[in-house]
Design an enzyme around this catalytic site. Sequence first.
Site, PDB file in Angstrom:
ATOM      1  N   ASN A   7       3.962   2.438  -2.447  1.00  0.00           N
ATOM      2  CA  ASN A   7       2.867   2.964  -1.631  1.00  0.00           C
ATOM      3  C   ASN A   7       1.604   3.065  -2.493  1.00  0.00           C
ATOM      4  OD1 ASN A   7       1.017   4.927  -0.525  1.00  0.00           O
ATOM      5  ND2 ASN A   7       2.586   5.427   0.972  1.00  0.00           N
ATOM      6  N   ASP A   9      -1.546   3.997  -1.427  1.00  0.00           N
ATOM      7  CA  ASP A   9      -2.625   4.794  -0.821  1.00  0.00           C
ATOM      8  C   ASP A   9      -3.492   5.495  -1.864  1.00  0.00           C
ATOM      9  OD1 ASP A   9      -1.559   4.153   1.639  1.00  0.00           O
ATOM     10  OD2 ASP A   9      -0.650   6.114   1.988  1.00  0.00           O
ATOM     11  N   HIS A  10      -2.848   6.004  -2.932  1.00  0.00           N
ATOM     12  CA  HIS A  10      -3.612   6.792  -3.917  1.00  0.00           C
ATOM     13  C   HIS A  10      -4.681   5.959  -4.624  1.00  0.00           C
ATOM     14  CE1 HIS A  10      -1.287  10.220  -3.207  1.00  0.00           C
ATOM     15  NE2 HIS A  10      -0.646  10.367  -4.349  1.00  0.00           N
ATOM     16  N   HIS A  43      -0.749   3.558   4.388  1.00  0.00           N
ATOM     17  CA  HIS A  43      -0.857   4.428   5.559  1.00  0.00           C
ATOM     18  C   HIS A  43      -2.302   4.369   6.038  1.00  0.00           C
ATOM     19  CE1 HIS A  43      -0.041   8.769   7.268  1.00  0.00           C
ATOM     20  NE2 HIS A  43      -0.552   7.952   8.170  1.00  0.00           N
ATOM     21  N   ARG A  45      -4.655   6.039   8.041  1.00  0.00           N
ATOM     22  CA  ARG A  45      -4.752   7.329   8.728  1.00  0.00           C
ATOM     23  C   ARG A  45      -5.901   7.315   9.722  1.00  0.00           C
ATOM     24  NH1 ARG A  45      -1.877  11.724   5.951  1.00  0.00           N
ATOM     25  NH2 ARG A  45      -2.968  13.023   7.459  1.00  0.00           N
ATOM     26  N   ARG A  49      -8.978   8.459   5.356  1.00  0.00           N
ATOM     27  CA  ARG A  49      -9.323   9.137   4.095  1.00  0.00           C
ATOM     28  C   ARG A  49      -9.031   8.280   2.870  1.00  0.00           C
ATOM     29  NH1 ARG A  49      -4.743  13.849   3.724  1.00  0.00           N
ATOM     30  NH2 ARG A  49      -5.555  14.369   5.760  1.00  0.00           N
ATOM     31  N   HIS A  50      -8.129   7.299   3.008  1.00  0.00           N
ATOM     32  CA  HIS A  50      -7.899   6.409   1.860  1.00  0.00           C
ATOM     33  C   HIS A  50      -7.903   4.934   2.279  1.00  0.00           C
ATOM     34  CE1 HIS A  50      -3.843   7.143   3.272  1.00  0.00           C
ATOM     35  NE2 HIS A  50      -3.702   8.297   2.657  1.00  0.00           N
ATOM     36  N   GLU A  70       2.302   2.362   7.560  1.00  0.00           N
ATOM     37  CA  GLU A  70       2.622   3.676   8.145  1.00  0.00           C
ATOM     38  C   GLU A  70       1.495   4.049   9.101  1.00  0.00           C
ATOM     39  OE1 GLU A  70       2.942   6.556   5.054  1.00  0.00           O
ATOM     40  OE2 GLU A  70       4.574   5.510   4.071  1.00  0.00           O
ATOM     41  N   THR A 100      -0.600  15.535   2.546  1.00  0.00           N
ATOM     42  CA  THR A 100       0.202  14.324   2.693  1.00  0.00           C
ATOM     43  C   THR A 100       1.113  14.526   3.894  1.00  0.00           C
ATOM     44  OG1 THR A 100       1.804  12.861   1.585  1.00  0.00           O
ATOM     45  CG2 THR A 100       1.942  15.193   1.068  1.00  0.00           C
ATOM     46  N   THR A 101       1.854  13.493   4.278  1.00  0.00           N
ATOM     47  CA  THR A 101       2.758  13.626   5.422  1.00  0.00           C
ATOM     48  C   THR A 101       3.753  14.758   5.124  1.00  0.00           C
ATOM     49  OG1 THR A 101       2.567  11.253   5.602  1.00  0.00           O
ATOM     50  CG2 THR A 101       4.234  12.300   6.968  1.00  0.00           C
ATOM     51  N   GLU A 151      13.543   5.936   8.287  1.00  0.00           N
ATOM     52  CA  GLU A 151      13.228   6.350   6.917  1.00  0.00           C
ATOM     53  C   GLU A 151      13.462   7.846   6.822  1.00  0.00           C
ATOM     54  OE1 GLU A 151       9.544   5.032   5.107  1.00  0.00           O
ATOM     55  OE2 GLU A 151       9.557   6.731   3.723  1.00  0.00           O
ATOM     56  N   HIS A 191       9.557   9.876  -0.023  1.00  0.00           N
ATOM     57  CA  HIS A 191       8.683  11.051  -0.166  1.00  0.00           C
ATOM     58  C   HIS A 191       9.139  11.918  -1.332  1.00  0.00           C
ATOM     59  CE1 HIS A 191       5.627  13.949   0.763  1.00  0.00           C
ATOM     60  NE2 HIS A 191       5.169  13.095   1.642  1.00  0.00           N
ATOM     61  N   GLY A 192       8.251  12.013  -2.301  1.00  0.00           N
ATOM     62  CA  GLY A 192       8.518  12.886  -3.448  1.00  0.00           C
ATOM     63  C   GLY A 192       9.517  12.315  -4.445  1.00  0.00           C
ATOM     64  N   GLY A 213       5.283   6.362  -3.826  1.00  0.00           N
ATOM     65  CA  GLY A 213       3.865   6.215  -4.125  1.00  0.00           C
ATOM     66  C   GLY A 213       3.386   7.088  -5.259  1.00  0.00           C
ATOM     67  N   HIS A 214       3.353   8.400  -5.023  1.00  0.00           N
ATOM     68  CA  HIS A 214       2.686   9.323  -5.939  1.00  0.00           C
ATOM     69  C   HIS A 214       3.167   9.184  -7.381  1.00  0.00           C
ATOM     70  CE1 HIS A 214       0.479  13.013  -6.912  1.00  0.00           C
ATOM     71  NE2 HIS A 214       1.485  13.251  -7.726  1.00  0.00           N
TER      72      HIS A 214
END
Length: 247
Positions: A7, A9-10, A43, A45, A49-50, A70, A100-101, A151, A191-192, A213-214
Amino acid sequence: MIRLGVNIDHVATIRQARGGREPDPVWAAVLAELGGADGITIHLREDRRHIQERDLRVLRETVRTRLNLEISLAPEIVSIAMNVRPDQVTFVPEHRQEVTTEGGLDLLKHRDRIAEAVSRCQDAGIEVSLFLDPDPAQLEAAASVGAIAVELHTGRYADALNPPSRQRELEALFDAGRRIRHDGLLLHAGHGLTLQNVADVARIPGMLELNIGHSIVSRAVFLGFERAVAEMKQAIQNAVAQPPPAQ
Ligand code: PXP
């Protein structure tokens, strides 16, 4: 083999901080693929925002693996997805104020809207995945909506504060994975996830795709994108090759 969806997005978040052109998520996608990514996840959105529509269009042209988009159920965004035709759409809930989601879709509340959006996408040849919490009631509804994949939201597992609660959350993910496979759906998760916690999730039987992602972008700041992706890919491969440590 488990697919690693990276991911990015960041990368767009950093660009938007200055409103300019760099860093370009398209470059990140190229490097992620060179590092061994099996897919690129973004994603789009509603608040943009990104990721921007330009990113989606360019990535549709440049991604050589799989493009996973997404999106929320907002009709405007679903229409964009229908036009651009990513390989996969993952429906996620979206709230304006969230960082975040924050959780899975509420299939019990929005079943008809979700079923309609799923069939629009799948009729257009786009594979559809639903982002869901490992909650039996939600998973029971998933089978009837027509998506090909679920997912699992791994956020509660990733955020668990101590080993017993982490173990409880992991068991919930294993149970959910069994249910999803039993219902004939493909199993994804995300996620995470980090280098430290990815192994247990990768060992859930039938796991097909992990979206991360993160943690990858954070390490890419220091190591470079390609290397950060390669080490995550290796961690997933090692987990599948090795039995879990004795408890
Ligand atoms: N999967 C979904 C559906 C997400 O919304 C996100 C976050 O955008 C991820 C996976 C990746 O989560 P993380 O950035 O914590 O790795």
